[in-house]
Write a protein that holds these residues in place. Sequence first.
Motif, mmCIF file in Angstrom:
data_model
loop_
_atom_site.group_PDB
_atom_site.id
_atom_site.type_symbol
_atom_site.label_atom_id
_atom_site.label_comp_id
_atom_site.label_asym_id
_atom_site.label_seq_id
_atom_site.Cartn_x
_atom_site.Cartn_y
_atom_site.Cartn_z
ATOM 1 N N UNK A 9 0.810 -1.213 0.000
ATOM 2 C CA UNK A 9 0.000 0.000 0.000
ATOM 3 C C UNK A 9 0.850 1.274 0.000
ATOM 4 N N UNK A 10 2.167 1.101 0.131
ATOM 5 C CA UNK A 10 3.037 2.271 0.087
ATOM 6 C C UNK A 10 2.704 3.263 1.179
ATOM 7 N N UNK A 11 2.517 4.517 0.799
ATOM 8 C CA UNK A 11 2.253 5.574 1.767
ATOM 9 C C UNK A 11 0.792 5.831 2.038
ATOM 10 N N UNK A 12 -0.091 4.965 1.556
ATOM 11 C CA UNK A 12 -1.524 5.176 1.781
ATOM 12 C C UNK A 12 -1.859 5.046 3.264
ATOM 13 N N UNK A 13 -2.878 5.774 3.702
ATOM 14 C CA UNK A 13 -3.267 5.771 5.115
ATOM 15 C C UNK A 13 -4.712 5.328 5.334
ATOM 16 N N UNK A 14 -5.598 5.715 4.446
ATOM 17 C CA UNK A 14 -7.031 5.493 4.712
ATOM 18 C C UNK A 14 -7.522 4.270 3.930
ATOM 19 N N UNK A 15 -7.290 3.125 4.502
ATOM 20 C CA UNK A 15 -7.808 1.890 3.935
ATOM 21 C C UNK A 15 -8.000 0.893 5.070
ATOM 22 N N UNK A 16 -8.803 -0.123 4.824
ATOM 23 C CA UNK A 16 -9.078 -1.150 5.831
ATOM 24 C C UNK A 16 -9.030 -2.505 5.145
ATOM 25 N N UNK A 17 -8.237 -3.415 5.686
ATOM 26 C CA UNK A 17 -8.113 -4.767 5.153
ATOM 27 C C UNK A 17 -8.740 -5.738 6.143
ATOM 28 N N UNK A 18 -9.647 -6.576 5.652
ATOM 29 C CA UNK A 18 -10.260 -7.624 6.475
ATOM 30 C C UNK A 18 -9.854 -8.967 5.883
ATOM 31 N N UNK A 19 -9.238 -9.811 6.692
ATOM 32 C CA UNK A 19 -8.709 -11.095 6.224
ATOM 33 C C UNK A 19 -9.355 -12.225 7.012
ATOM 34 N N UNK A 20 -9.943 -13.180 6.298
ATOM 35 C CA UNK A 20 -10.422 -14.409 6.932
ATOM 36 C C UNK A 20 -9.343 -15.461 6.752
ATOM 37 N N UNK A 21 -8.877 -16.057 7.840
ATOM 38 C CA UNK A 21 -7.746 -16.956 7.737
ATOM 39 C C UNK A 21 -7.801 -18.078 8.770
ATOM 40 N N UNK A 22 -7.096 -19.160 8.451
ATOM 41 C CA UNK A 22 -6.880 -20.260 9.391
ATOM 42 C C UNK A 22 -5.436 -20.293 9.862
ATOM 43 N N UNK A 23 -4.651 -19.278 9.513
ATOM 44 C CA UNK A 23 -3.210 -19.326 9.768
ATOM 45 C C UNK A 23 -2.806 -18.517 10.996
ATOM 46 N N UNK A 24 -2.424 -19.180 12.089
ATOM 47 C CA UNK A 24 -1.922 -18.445 13.242
ATOM 48 C C UNK A 24 -0.564 -17.805 12.960
ATOM 49 N N UNK A 25 0.179 -18.361 11.990
ATOM 50 C CA UNK A 25 1.483 -17.789 11.642
ATOM 51 C C UNK A 25 1.316 -16.403 11.059
ATOM 52 N N UNK A 26 0.365 -16.232 10.144
ATOM 53 C CA UNK A 26 0.120 -14.914 9.551
ATOM 54 C C UNK A 26 -0.182 -13.902 10.637
ATOM 55 N N UNK A 27 -1.009 -14.284 11.603
ATOM 56 C CA UNK A 27 -1.432 -13.343 12.641
ATOM 57 C C UNK A 27 -0.302 -13.040 13.611
#
Length: 416
Positions: free
Chosen positions: A277-295
């Motif tokens: 996203x580079x220098x962007x500030x106003x965005x929201x990412x929602x991720x559905x996951x089964x990976x505890x490593x990612x979190x």
Amino acid sequence: MNVKSVEAVDTPQAPDEGLFGFLVDGIQMSLRSGDGPHFTYIIGNNGTGKSRQLARLAGYFGDRDDSAAHVIGCISNAVYDRFTLTNRGRIEYLGARTSGNAVFHAAIDRQLSKIILKGILRNKSVVRRLEQSLAMDFMFSIRVPESGKIDLQKLVDRRKLKNAPISSFLNRNEQIIVTGFFGKQVRFSSLSTVQATVLQKFLDLNPDVRIFIRRRDGMRVTIDFDQLSTGEQNRALTYAKVLAVAQEGALILIDEPEISLHLHWQMGFHERLRAIFGGLKRYHVVVATHSPVIISEGARVDSSDAAVVVLERDEGKEAPDLTFRYHKFGEISSHERLVLKDFNTATFRTISVDVEIAESVLDALEQPDAVQDIVDKLESMSGKLGVSDEDKENIQAALNVLRNHAPTMVVEENGQ
């Protein structure tokens, strides 16, 4: 995610609606505040409705005139997803399905080409960020027919032409530009805006385009995209899709990005996602996951701007209710504790159970009024997957201490 205005989120909510309202409020708040970026990770067992929540969020923010989201990117690489198979208004479907629940693998190169071109036309630096993130260069090629004769009319999907001549879609100068691509490997980042625009129009007619990858290693080997491993393909597709909709005011919904990803790529997912996203500030990412490593790795690099929402069902009931709880990334102390607490699993020879027991006893000494809650927590820990018989014995010993000496703890706390 800023959720300070949401009260009692650790208590059971009304099935589904409480969770959905919680997610909507958090996203609206973050997109309007501009003090982001913000990330929300949704986890839970299969069947708790993680993917369905993403689809509902897409519909809600896509259909409202007062939506704070300028674009909603629906991203999935799975054969099946819950998103609506359509682009409409602010919604951009970037899944794997092309019709019904089918995936036509021959169309993946063309889809990726369109995604990269869309990013280029918004900001040419986008494709360079993609290449840098993945350490590989992206090129395309359009094959010259065996006859050697290039007849654009015969090299596209005739159903797209609808019996019209190719000149009704591409003028003479545009046809010359397209013809110049045949038989070459052209790097996307070398395209001018005019070339990218013309190529995008041509790809809408479904020609046979191939993508090639040149790895940025010592040998700089060039290979077909379809010769990459499934994990490499999914990784490239996910990041390219994110880049295609990465802009201020974006709501990005990603379903199970860990599919086929090596452990190391899962570890770097959150950090690379944020870098894209580079220098962007106003965005929201929602991720559905089964990976505890990612979190857990995300928490290591980004403790303040992300939250984990845990979906749970009381399987002991005939019609189990959906409940949820949440916590910030900053509250994750370790990967093993995350797995125990949020994924209800004790991994092989983990010390997290022992640590939890010890901390529970100490908490009971410091908070005698909370002994019953601590007892309940320890009792529930015995039922988590992977808890060994030895762990259960230790839990039971701690429970006996708490039950037998709870009144004494109150006395000692009061200094009597």
